[in-house]
Design a protein around this motif. Structure first.
Motif, PDB file in Angstrom:
ATOM      1  N   ARG A 216       0.845  -1.190   0.000  1.00  0.00           N
ATOM      2  CA  ARG A 216       0.000   0.000   0.000  1.00  0.00           C
ATOM      3  C   ARG A 216       0.882   1.242   0.000  1.00  0.00           C
ATOM      4  NH1 ARG A 216      -4.683   0.771   4.432  1.00  0.00           N
ATOM      5  NH2 ARG A 216      -5.571  -0.877   3.084  1.00  0.00           N
ATOM      6  N   PHE A 217       0.606   2.151  -0.935  1.00  0.00           N
ATOM      7  CA  PHE A 217       1.319   3.418  -1.004  1.00  0.00           C
ATOM      8  C   PHE A 217       0.410   4.515  -0.453  1.00  0.00           C
ATOM      9  CE2 PHE A 217       3.195   0.862  -4.379  1.00  0.00           C
ATOM     10  CZ  PHE A 217       4.551   1.023  -4.129  1.00  0.00           C
ATOM     11  N   ILE A 218       0.921   5.235   0.541  1.00  0.00           N
ATOM     12  CA  ILE A 218       0.217   6.390   1.091  1.00  0.00           C
ATOM     13  C   ILE A 218       1.004   7.624   0.659  1.00  0.00           C
ATOM     14  CG2 ILE A 218      -0.587   7.537   3.182  1.00  0.00           C
ATOM     15  CD1 ILE A 218      -0.731   4.826   4.530  1.00  0.00           C
ATOM     16  N   LEU A 219       0.387   8.470  -0.161  1.00  0.00           N
ATOM     17  CA  LEU A 219       1.087   9.578  -0.799  1.00  0.00           C
ATOM     18  C   LEU A 219       0.806  10.884  -0.059  1.00  0.00           C
ATOM     19  CD1 LEU A 219       0.171   8.696  -4.497  1.00  0.00           C
ATOM     20  CD2 LEU A 219       2.049   7.790  -3.106  1.00  0.00           C
ATOM     21  N   THR A 220       1.870  11.555   0.379  1.00  0.00           N
ATOM     22  CA  THR A 220       1.740  12.836   1.077  1.00  0.00           C
ATOM     23  C   THR A 220       2.783  13.811   0.543  1.00  0.00           C
ATOM     24  OG1 THR A 220       3.190  12.050   2.864  1.00  0.00           O
ATOM     25  CG2 THR A 220       0.822  11.806   3.188  1.00  0.00           C
ATOM     26  N   SER A 221       2.488  15.093   0.665  1.00  0.00           N
ATOM     27  CA  SER A 221       3.389  16.131   0.158  1.00  0.00           C
ATOM     28  C   SER A 221       3.710  17.132   1.259  1.00  0.00           C
ATOM     29  CB  SER A 221       2.751  16.861  -1.027  1.00  0.00           C
ATOM     30  OG  SER A 221       3.519  17.980  -1.409  1.00  0.00           O
ATOM     31  N   ARG A 222       4.926  17.685   1.185  1.00  0.00           N
ATOM     32  CA  ARG A 222       5.350  18.710   2.152  1.00  0.00           C
ATOM     33  C   ARG A 222       5.122  20.121   1.631  1.00  0.00           C
ATOM     34  NH1 ARG A 222      11.391  16.843   4.025  1.00  0.00           N
ATOM     35  NH2 ARG A 222      10.887  14.749   4.797  1.00  0.00           N
ATOM     36  N   ASP A 223       4.910  20.287   0.320  1.00  0.00           N
ATOM     37  CA  ASP A 223       4.887  21.654  -0.208  1.00  0.00           C
ATOM     38  C   ASP A 223       3.818  21.848  -1.280  1.00  0.00           C
ATOM     39  OD1 ASP A 223       6.441  20.275  -2.325  1.00  0.00           O
ATOM     40  OD2 ASP A 223       8.148  20.568  -0.981  1.00  0.00           O
ATOM     41  N   VAL A 224       4.088  21.381  -2.505  1.00  0.00           N
ATOM     42  CA  VAL A 224       3.162  21.608  -3.623  1.00  0.00           C
ATOM     43  C   VAL A 224       2.675  20.267  -4.153  1.00  0.00           C
ATOM     44  CG1 VAL A 224       4.293  23.770  -4.253  1.00  0.00           C
ATOM     45  CG2 VAL A 224       5.039  21.638  -5.326  1.00  0.00           C
ATOM     46  N   ILE A 225       1.851  20.312  -5.206  1.00  0.00           N
ATOM     47  CA  ILE A 225       1.335  19.082  -5.799  1.00  0.00           C
ATOM     48  C   ILE A 225       2.418  18.425  -6.647  1.00  0.00           C
ATOM     49  CG2 ILE A 225      -0.386  18.083  -7.345  1.00  0.00           C
ATOM     50  CD1 ILE A 225      -2.277  20.293  -6.612  1.00  0.00           C
ATOM     51  N   HIS A 226       2.681  17.161  -6.360  1.00  0.00           N
ATOM     52  CA  HIS A 226       3.557  16.325  -7.171  1.00  0.00           C
ATOM     53  C   HIS A 226       2.707  15.181  -7.736  1.00  0.00           C
ATOM     54  CE1 HIS A 226       7.020  18.456  -5.492  1.00  0.00           C
ATOM     55  NE2 HIS A 226       6.475  18.282  -4.292  1.00  0.00           N
ATOM     56  N   SER A 227       3.333  14.276  -8.463  1.00  0.00           N
ATOM     57  CA  SER A 227       2.625  13.101  -8.972  1.00  0.00           C
ATOM     58  C   SER A 227       3.575  11.918  -8.980  1.00  0.00           C
ATOM     59  CB  SER A 227       2.086  13.364 -10.382  1.00  0.00           C
ATOM     60  OG  SER A 227       1.297  12.276 -10.823  1.00  0.00           O
ATOM     61  N   PHE A 228       3.172  10.843  -8.327  1.00  0.00           N
ATOM     62  CA  PHE A 228       3.989   9.642  -8.157  1.00  0.00           C
ATOM     63  C   PHE A 228       3.714   8.693  -9.316  1.00  0.00           C
ATOM     64  CE2 PHE A 228       4.571   5.370  -6.198  1.00  0.00           C
ATOM     65  CZ  PHE A 228       5.913   5.483  -5.853  1.00  0.00           C
ATOM     66  N   TRP A 229       4.713   8.514 -10.177  1.00  0.00           N
ATOM     67  CA  TRP A 229       4.532   7.712 -11.389  1.00  0.00           C
ATOM     68  C   TRP A 229       5.684   6.737 -11.537  1.00  0.00           C
ATOM     69  CZ3 TRP A 229       5.452   9.590 -17.076  1.00  0.00           C
ATOM     70  CH2 TRP A 229       5.077   8.575 -17.962  1.00  0.00           C
ATOM     71  N   VAL A 230       5.375   5.451 -11.384  1.00  0.00           N
ATOM     72  CA  VAL A 230       6.321   4.385 -11.705  1.00  0.00           C
ATOM     73  C   VAL A 230       5.933   3.892 -13.094  1.00  0.00           C
ATOM     74  CG1 VAL A 230       7.318   2.189 -11.000  1.00  0.00           C
ATOM     75  CG2 VAL A 230       6.466   3.790  -9.264  1.00  0.00           C
ATOM     76  N   VAL A 231       6.784   4.137 -14.070  1.00  0.00           N
ATOM     77  CA  VAL A 231       6.405   3.983 -15.472  1.00  0.00           C
ATOM     78  C   VAL A 231       5.842   2.597 -15.789  1.00  0.00           C
ATOM     79  CG1 VAL A 231       7.223   4.117 -17.856  1.00  0.00           C
ATOM     80  CG2 VAL A 231       8.044   5.774 -16.154  1.00  0.00           C
ATOM     81  N   PRO A 232       6.524   1.475 -15.461  1.00  0.00           N
ATOM     82  CA  PRO A 232       5.961   0.165 -15.836  1.00  0.00           C
ATOM     83  C   PRO A 232       4.808  -0.298 -14.938  1.00  0.00           C
ATOM     84  CG  PRO A 232       8.048  -0.139 -14.729  1.00  0.00           C
ATOM     85  CD  PRO A 232       7.869   1.331 -14.890  1.00  0.00           C
ATOM     86  N   PHE A 233       4.442   0.487 -13.904  1.00  0.00           N
ATOM     87  CA  PHE A 233       3.216   0.192 -13.168  1.00  0.00           C
ATOM     88  C   PHE A 233       1.992   0.582 -14.002  1.00  0.00           C
ATOM     89  CE2 PHE A 233       4.735   0.314  -8.458  1.00  0.00           C
ATOM     90  CZ  PHE A 233       5.656  -0.669  -8.741  1.00  0.00           C
ATOM     91  N   LEU A 234       2.188   1.405 -15.050  1.00  0.00           N
ATOM     92  CA  LEU A 234       1.104   1.924 -15.893  1.00  0.00           C
ATOM     93  C   LEU A 234       0.093   2.704 -15.065  1.00  0.00           C
ATOM     94  CD1 LEU A 234       0.397  -1.150 -18.224  1.00  0.00           C
ATOM     95  CD2 LEU A 234       2.342   0.423 -18.222  1.00  0.00           C
ATOM     96  N   PHE A 235       0.566   3.335 -14.005  1.00  0.00           N
ATOM     97  CA  PHE A 235      -0.345   3.969 -13.053  1.00  0.00           C
ATOM     98  C   PHE A 235       0.386   5.118 -12.375  1.00  0.00           C
ATOM     99  CE2 PHE A 235      -2.434   4.533  -8.959  1.00  0.00           C
ATOM    100  CZ  PHE A 235      -3.787   4.355  -9.253  1.00  0.00           C
ATOM    101  N   LYS A 236      -0.312   6.217 -12.189  1.00  0.00           N
ATOM    102  CA  LYS A 236       0.247   7.330 -11.417  1.00  0.00           C
ATOM    103  C   LYS A 236      -0.865   7.994 -10.625  1.00  0.00           C
ATOM    104  CE  LYS A 236      -0.016  10.684 -15.255  1.00  0.00           C
ATOM    105  NZ  LYS A 236      -0.919  11.661 -14.675  1.00  0.00           N
ATOM    106  N   GLN A 237      -0.464   8.675  -9.564  1.00  0.00           N
ATOM    107  CA  GLN A 237      -1.456   9.346  -8.735  1.00  0.00           C
ATOM    108  C   GLN A 237      -0.843  10.606  -8.142  1.00  0.00           C
ATOM    109  OE1 GLN A 237      -3.261   7.248  -5.274  1.00  0.00           O
ATOM    110  NE2 GLN A 237      -5.136   7.323  -6.470  1.00  0.00           N
ATOM    111  N   ASP A 238      -1.670  11.645  -8.010  1.00  0.00           N
ATOM    112  CA  ASP A 238      -1.171  12.918  -7.504  1.00  0.00           C
ATOM    113  C   ASP A 238      -0.802  12.833  -6.033  1.00  0.00           C
ATOM    114  OD1 ASP A 238      -1.376  14.148  -9.918  1.00  0.00           O
ATOM    115  OD2 ASP A 238      -3.228  15.229  -9.486  1.00  0.00           O
ATOM    116  N   VAL A 239       0.217  13.614  -5.669  1.00  0.00           N
ATOM    117  CA  VAL A 239       0.673  13.740  -4.281  1.00  0.00           C
ATOM    118  C   VAL A 239       0.333  15.169  -3.868  1.00  0.00           C
ATOM    119  CG1 VAL A 239       2.622  13.478  -2.713  1.00  0.00           C
ATOM    120  CG2 VAL A 239       2.539  12.139  -4.825  1.00  0.00           C
ATOM    121  N   ILE A 240      -0.723  15.325  -3.066  1.00  0.00           N
ATOM    122  CA  ILE A 240      -1.329  16.630  -2.825  1.00  0.00           C
ATOM    123  C   ILE A 240      -1.134  17.047  -1.373  1.00  0.00           C
ATOM    124  CG2 ILE A 240      -3.486  17.934  -2.942  1.00  0.00           C
ATOM    125  CD1 ILE A 240      -4.486  15.869  -4.969  1.00  0.00           C
ATOM    126  N   PRO A 241      -0.637  18.271  -1.121  1.00  0.00           N
ATOM    127  CA  PRO A 241      -0.518  18.747   0.271  1.00  0.00           C
ATOM    128  C   PRO A 241      -1.895  18.908   0.906  1.00  0.00           C
ATOM    129  CG  PRO A 241      -0.083  20.529  -1.295  1.00  0.00           C
ATOM    130  CD  PRO A 241      -0.155  19.273  -2.096  1.00  0.00           C
TER     131      PRO A 241
END
Length: 318
Positions: A216-241
């Motif tokens: 399980r990936f829990i995505l958190t940000s310290r500053d601005v919006i990023h996006s976590f993308w592992v290319v061969p996962f074929l999936f990405k999700q935003d990392v939002i403060p």
């Protein structure tokens, strides 16, 4: 020359041009860098998780639907251009078709059907991909300008504490903390833009994952919006403060894969790279012990905490 002969001679240049266009299209389609084995993926990399084939199937289905629609539209355009073009010997205006209810209903209903079908399959697959189960492992991915940090929420020898009450993980909502292992002291790894993978030399820190076990990936940000993308996962999700996104995958292929930030997050966005190293479960546990031996125990700050309205809204959805 007779009018009929003139009409036939005027069609020849048009046919030659059409043949040239079709030939150019075939050359462009076949001269790409893809091999015959890569072509069915239509530009997508080889999937390396159990969930990725579902995304690939949706991608291929969307292309198939677009191709069928395109062939129909292009066919009608080409047919009308060839068979209904203006003749040089005739100057009258051809018959006009207007207020034809069957035709107007057709080009209103058909797009609605196409969009509805695409919406159904997208919503179905999205609900499957974002469904949460009890994971074997949990990683808090922390995005910050201009790199990534990884909090491994695990019971690791040499690390003391409890992730459920750790203040550094305050950005993680309580409903996700409830699934943390008991007394998980945890270990972490944090990168900077100059960090490189020691085996491959690729830029960015390296996230280690066990093969064949759900993470399980829990995505958190310290500053601005990023996006976590592992290319061969074929999936990405935003990392939002101030907002937590979560998803789960099960890696099924060992190797080192590239990851990057897919959201323009500032001047050094292009340097927000990372690596994902999938290894055996035994090697994964060994890596966690190595981090503990280096003194990287506990957790790095996870980021900006959710506001009370956001927390309350998520509770109402449970």
């Amino acid at each position: 020359m007779s009018p009929n002969g003139s009409d036939r001679s005027s069609r020849r240049p048009m046919r030659r041009k059409l043949l040239q266009v079709l030939t150019a299209g075939v050359v462009l389609a076949t001269a790409s860098g893809c091999t015959y084995k890569d072509f069915p993926r239509l530009g997508m990399p080889t999937p390396v998780t159990e969930e990725a084939p579902r995304i690939l199937s949706l991608w291929q289905g969307s292309w198939a639907a677009a191709l069928v629609t395109g062939v129909l539209v292009w066919g009608l355009i080409i047919w009308s251009v060839i068979f209904h073009r203006r003749s040089r010997t005739k100057v009258e205006v051809p018959p006009q078709t207007r207020y034809n209810m069957p035709i107007e209903a057709l080009y209103t209903v058909v797009p609605l059907i196409i969009v509805s079908v695409l919406f159904y399959f997208t919503a179905r697959d999205e609900s499957k991909l974002l469904a949460l189960e009890k994971p074997a492992h949990t990683v808090n991915v922390v995005g910050y300008q201009w790199s990534w940090g990884f909090n491994y929420v695990e019971n690791v020898e040499g690390s003391k504490g409890d992730a459920k009450t750790n203040k550094e993980l305050k950005a993680v909502p309580d409903k996700y903390r409830a699934d943390f292992p008991a007394n998980a002291g945890g270990v972490y790894d944090a990168g900077i833009p100059g960090t490189r993978n020691p085996q491959t030399g690729n830029p960015g820190p390296t996230l280690w994952l066990p093969k064949g076990e759900k993470v399980r990936f829990i995505l958190t940000s310290r500053d601005v919006i990023h996006s976590f993308w592992v290319v061969p996962f074929l999936f990405k999700q935003d990392v939002i403060p101030g907002h937590t996104n979560v998803f789960e995958v099960t890696p099924n292929q060992e190797g080192t894969f590239l990851g990057k930030c897919a959201e323009l997050c500032g001047v050094d966005h292009s340097r927000m790279l990372f690596n994902v190293k999938v290894v055996s479960p035994e090697r994964y546990q060994q890596h966690l012990k190595e981090l503990a031996e280096k003194g990287q125990t506990g957790f790095i700050p996870s980021g900006i905490e959710q506001t009370d309205p956001a927390r309350n809204a998520e509770k109402n959805q449970l």
